[in-house]
Design an enzyme around this catalytic site. Sequence first.
Site: not given
Length: 413
Positions: A22-23, A92, A116, A121, A123, A125, A303, A394
């Site tokens: 997925k990633n 995300r 999630c 997290r 943004i 950067l 993860d 997901r």
Amino acid sequence: MNKLIISGKNKLNGKVRLTAAKNAVLPLIAACLLTREEVVFYDVPELSDVAAMIELIKSLGCRAEQCGNMLAIKCESVDPKKIDNDVVRKIRSSFFLLGALLARTGEAYIHTPGGCEIGSRPIDLHLSGLRRMGVAIDESSEIISCKGSPKGNFVTLSYPSVGATENIMMAAAGADGCTVIYGAAKEPEIADLASFINVLGGRISGAGTDVITVEGCRKFGGADYRPIPDRVVCSTYIAAVAVAKGEIIIENSPQFYDSSLLVFASAGVKIKSVGNVSRVKCVGKISPISSVITSPYPGFPTDSQPLLTSALCYADGQSKITETLFESRFRFADELRKMKADIRVNGRTAIINGGQLDGAVVTARDLRGGAALIVAALGAEGISRISGIQHVERGYDNLPKTLSMLGAKISEL
């Protein structure tokens, strides 16, 4: 599917084949915006996150269709003003579109992303890197407005953010001039994205190290591409065997380095890999692990942490896990305690005294925490009822069905 009923203590046996990560798939879909030609991906899992990303690029004017595990995309024309920000708020990974849109059209208008609730997290950067490349960014409202075609430059990341590395890399792929990213993330998904862009005609070197060089290119072609397999799903099946016992074969398993396998092996799970096939076996109680600390690749992945935590609830002794990336990653521990897990969380560290868990009524509140509850239920005495399964969908392509095929007793409501 919203709920699962799992009857524990059924051994697992059989074969399972991993689909693409997925990633890896989500940024690859975004990277299709770089080219006007057709791209076909294989082994793509049928996930709600993938479906949302497909919906997003279609809202931009692209053609996209998934048939089983094959996904075809053609972005012949793109209108950045038409992005569906209602979908952006749900996922995300929608933010990956930013770099590719800027490379293709010189502008992007995107809502701050969802996903999630596992912790902060930021943004910043992503945006600071794009500013270094000459992009004018307005953050004065919920819609982030970006204007200007990226220009090659030196970009230094203060933290090896996977998402920021990928976004900057996509922007740089279509930029004027050369971009060098220092402090880049080194995850296998980064190298896979670079490989895909290079197949399209890009010129990226150094992906997989902390310095990535991108020579800008204005013309990209089409491609047939098979993304890398999902290392987190692989860890899920290993954790399931550690808890439920038995022996399974994982086909299309990752051939790159994965510290998760070493950690599970240190706990006593027998893992033997030949090529892209791994045999996983566990017959008795696993051993505790004195200390595991999550960290960016090649360290132990955040993860996989919830999966390991659930498995160690059945270990013969005390284990300690420290989460360094997301401050709310241990939220699922409250649900494990309902199953009689002896787990204490102090800040970002969990102390786990292994034993036997009992079935209980629990709720999944995020993707990986939900998968961890399913794993825990596989070894529990009695029946577990798990709600909130939409979070698990997901990132897993019909996990309950696959586990049932391996011998687990799972019914869906």
